[in-house]
Design a protein around this motif. Structure first.
Motif, PDB file in Angstrom:
ATOM      1  N   ALA A 231     -10.664  10.018   3.905  1.00 59.36           N
ATOM      2  CA  ALA A 231      -9.886   8.939   3.296  1.00 59.36           C
ATOM      3  C   ALA A 231     -10.400   7.569   3.694  1.00 59.36           C
ATOM      4  CB  ALA A 231      -8.422   9.066   3.707  1.00 59.36           C
ATOM      5  N   PHE A 232     -10.256   6.648   2.743  1.00 63.63           N
ATOM      6  CA  PHE A 232     -10.319   5.227   3.022  1.00 63.63           C
ATOM      7  C   PHE A 232      -8.872   4.860   3.340  1.00 63.63           C
ATOM      8  CE2 PHE A 232     -13.834   4.948  -0.359  1.00 63.63           C
ATOM      9  CZ  PHE A 232     -14.841   5.110   0.571  1.00 63.63           C
ATOM     10  N   VAL A 233      -8.638   4.256   4.487  1.00 60.58           N
ATOM     11  CA  VAL A 233      -7.269   3.970   4.905  1.00 60.58           C
ATOM     12  C   VAL A 233      -7.180   2.551   5.466  1.00 60.58           C
ATOM     13  CG1 VAL A 233      -7.636   5.088   7.156  1.00 60.58           C
ATOM     14  CG2 VAL A 233      -5.332   4.883   6.266  1.00 60.58           C
ATOM     15  N   SER A 234      -6.111   1.860   5.110  1.00 63.24           N
ATOM     16  CA  SER A 234      -5.879   0.530   5.679  1.00 63.24           C
ATOM     17  C   SER A 234      -5.411   0.710   7.122  1.00 63.24           C
ATOM     18  CB  SER A 234      -4.837  -0.231   4.860  1.00 63.24           C
ATOM     19  OG  SER A 234      -3.564   0.349   5.027  1.00 63.24           O
ATOM     20  N   LEU A 235      -5.447  -0.361   7.882  1.00 63.43           N
ATOM     21  CA  LEU A 235      -5.032  -0.284   9.275  1.00 63.43           C
ATOM     22  C   LEU A 235      -3.571   0.156   9.413  1.00 63.43           C
ATOM     23  CD1 LEU A 235      -6.119  -0.658  12.119  1.00 63.43           C
ATOM     24  CD2 LEU A 235      -5.359  -3.030  12.023  1.00 63.43           C
TER      25      LEU A 235
ATOM     26  N   TYR B 212      -1.512  -0.297  -9.002  1.00 64.72           N
ATOM     27  CA  TYR B 212      -1.165  -0.566  -7.608  1.00 64.72           C
ATOM     28  C   TYR B 212      -1.511  -2.025  -7.344  1.00 64.72           C
ATOM     29  CZ  TYR B 212      -1.332  -0.544  -2.506  1.00 64.72           C
ATOM     30  OH  TYR B 212      -1.137  -0.844  -1.178  1.00 64.72           O
ATOM     31  N   ARG B 213      -0.604  -2.753  -6.784  1.00 64.67           N
ATOM     32  CA  ARG B 213      -0.770  -4.199  -6.655  1.00 64.67           C
ATOM     33  C   ARG B 213      -1.975  -4.617  -5.819  1.00 64.67           C
ATOM     34  NH1 ARG B 213       1.344  -6.385  -1.895  1.00 64.67           N
ATOM     35  NH2 ARG B 213       2.391  -4.848  -0.608  1.00 64.67           N
ATOM     36  N   ASN B 214      -2.405  -3.796  -4.869  1.00 66.90           N
ATOM     37  CA  ASN B 214      -3.574  -4.113  -4.043  1.00 66.90           C
ATOM     38  C   ASN B 214      -4.794  -3.288  -4.441  1.00 66.90           C
ATOM     39  OD1 ASN B 214      -2.465  -6.084  -2.260  1.00 66.90           O
ATOM     40  ND2 ASN B 214      -1.308  -4.449  -1.265  1.00 66.90           N
ATOM     41  N   SER B 215      -4.825  -2.838  -5.668  1.00 62.86           N
ATOM     42  CA  SER B 215      -5.900  -1.971  -6.149  1.00 62.86           C
ATOM     43  C   SER B 215      -7.282  -2.554  -5.857  1.00 62.86           C
ATOM     44  CB  SER B 215      -5.732  -1.766  -7.662  1.00 62.86           C
ATOM     45  OG  SER B 215      -6.647  -0.830  -8.119  1.00 62.86           O
ATOM     46  N   GLY B 216      -8.171  -1.705  -5.362  1.00 59.85           N
ATOM     47  CA  GLY B 216      -9.532  -2.126  -5.051  1.00 59.85           C
ATOM     48  C   GLY B 216      -9.686  -2.772  -3.689  1.00 59.85           C
ATOM     49  N   TRP B 217      -8.762  -2.542  -2.795  1.00 59.99           N
ATOM     50  CA  TRP B 217      -8.740  -3.218  -1.497  1.00 59.99           C
ATOM     51  C   TRP B 217      -9.933  -2.889  -0.618  1.00 59.99           C
ATOM     52  CZ3 TRP B 217      -8.400   0.365   2.406  1.00 59.99           C
ATOM     53  CH2 TRP B 217      -7.825   1.605   2.086  1.00 59.99           C
TER      54      TRP B 217
ATOM     55  N   VAL C 197      -7.505  -4.281   7.069  1.00 61.53           N
ATOM     56  CA  VAL C 197      -6.573  -4.924   6.144  1.00 61.53           C
ATOM     57  C   VAL C 197      -5.209  -4.253   6.304  1.00 61.53           C
ATOM     58  CG1 VAL C 197      -7.207  -3.383   4.217  1.00 61.53           C
ATOM     59  CG2 VAL C 197      -6.230  -5.612   3.723  1.00 61.53           C
ATOM     60  N   LEU C 198      -4.155  -5.052   6.185  1.00 64.09           N
ATOM     61  CA  LEU C 198      -2.779  -4.554   6.189  1.00 64.09           C
ATOM     62  C   LEU C 198      -2.253  -4.690   4.768  1.00 64.09           C
ATOM     63  CD1 LEU C 198      -1.526  -6.307   9.446  1.00 64.09           C
ATOM     64  CD2 LEU C 198      -2.297  -3.928   9.192  1.00 64.09           C
ATOM     65  N   LEU C 199      -1.813  -3.594   4.172  1.00 63.84           N
ATOM     66  CA  LEU C 199      -1.389  -3.600   2.779  1.00 63.84           C
ATOM     67  C   LEU C 199       0.115  -3.527   2.591  1.00 63.84           C
ATOM     68  CD1 LEU C 199      -4.138  -1.219   1.369  1.00 63.84           C
ATOM     69  CD2 LEU C 199      -4.062  -3.719   1.226  1.00 63.84           C
ATOM     70  N   GLY C 200       0.820  -3.165   3.635  1.00 66.18           N
ATOM     71  CA  GLY C 200       2.276  -3.061   3.510  1.00 66.18           C
ATOM     72  C   GLY C 200       2.668  -1.849   2.698  1.00 66.18           C
TER      73      GLY C 200
END
Length: 190
Positions: A8-12, A25-30, A150-153
């Motif tokens: 997986a690619f995972v945010s912090l 998804y609002r942060n698509s492509g992060w 990155v923090l995506l919430g």
């Protein structure tokens, strides 16, 4: 016994939704927004294709990947690899014809039975819900995580919020890159 690997690619903060630009998804492509591309940070992804003997995903990820991945040169090794889709709703008529042998599994029990067969590692791509269910059932053996700074919430998470006993992991490989991405490979301790 086959090894089941979650990649997986995972945010912090644990979000795995929409890393490559998936709509809705609002942060698509992060994974590529404001993060410098360094090829060495993605070495693990190429290695996975060479080492995996089969690929597994849930229905939503299959429906997202199957129209695109068969024609992409960077995923050529996956094209000929056997695929397993875990779904209670997908039918054989829903499967694409240009992506190699694909088998539909209807339950986690069928995944557990597949793990008992001979063969090499099975890699799980995307599939947030499937990952959470497999983890909660104790079926995942290894995690390949590229953690992005990155923090995506809000968003789909890799791990469930289920109240359960602690699951120990053993860090077997790690590296940090100049762009802030961290590679963490964990074996599940049983």
């Amino acid at each position: 016994m086959r090894t089941l690997i979650s990649t997986a690619f995972v945010s912090l903060d644990g979000v795995v939704e929409g890393p490559g630009g998936e709509p809705e998804y609002r942060n698509s492509g992060w994974t590529f927004k404001d993060i410098e591309f360094l090829p060495e940070a993605y070495e693990l992804k190429g290695r996975e294709q060479k080492e995996a003997a089969a690929m597994m995903m849930g229905r939503v990820s299959y429906e997202a990947f199957s129209p695109v991945w068969p024609g992409m040169a960077e995923f050529a090794d996956y094209k000929v690899m056997p695929k397993y889709v875990v779904s209670t709703t997908l039918t054989d008529d829903d499967l694409v014809s240009d992506w190699g042998e694909t088998t539909i599994l209807r339950s986690l029990d069928e995944v557990a039975a597949l793990k008992e067969t001979d063969g090499g590692p099975i890699i799980i791509h995307g599939s947030a819900t499937l990952n959470r269910d497999l983890s909660d059932a104790g079926l995942i053996d290894r995690y390949h995580l590229l953690v992005f700074p990155v923090l995506l919430g809000a968003g789909k998470r890799l791990f469930s919020g289920t109240d359960k006993d602690a699951q120990k992991l053993k860090l077997v490989e790690h590296e940090a890159y100049a762009n802030g991405i961290q590679k963490n490979v964990f074996d599940v301790v049983r």
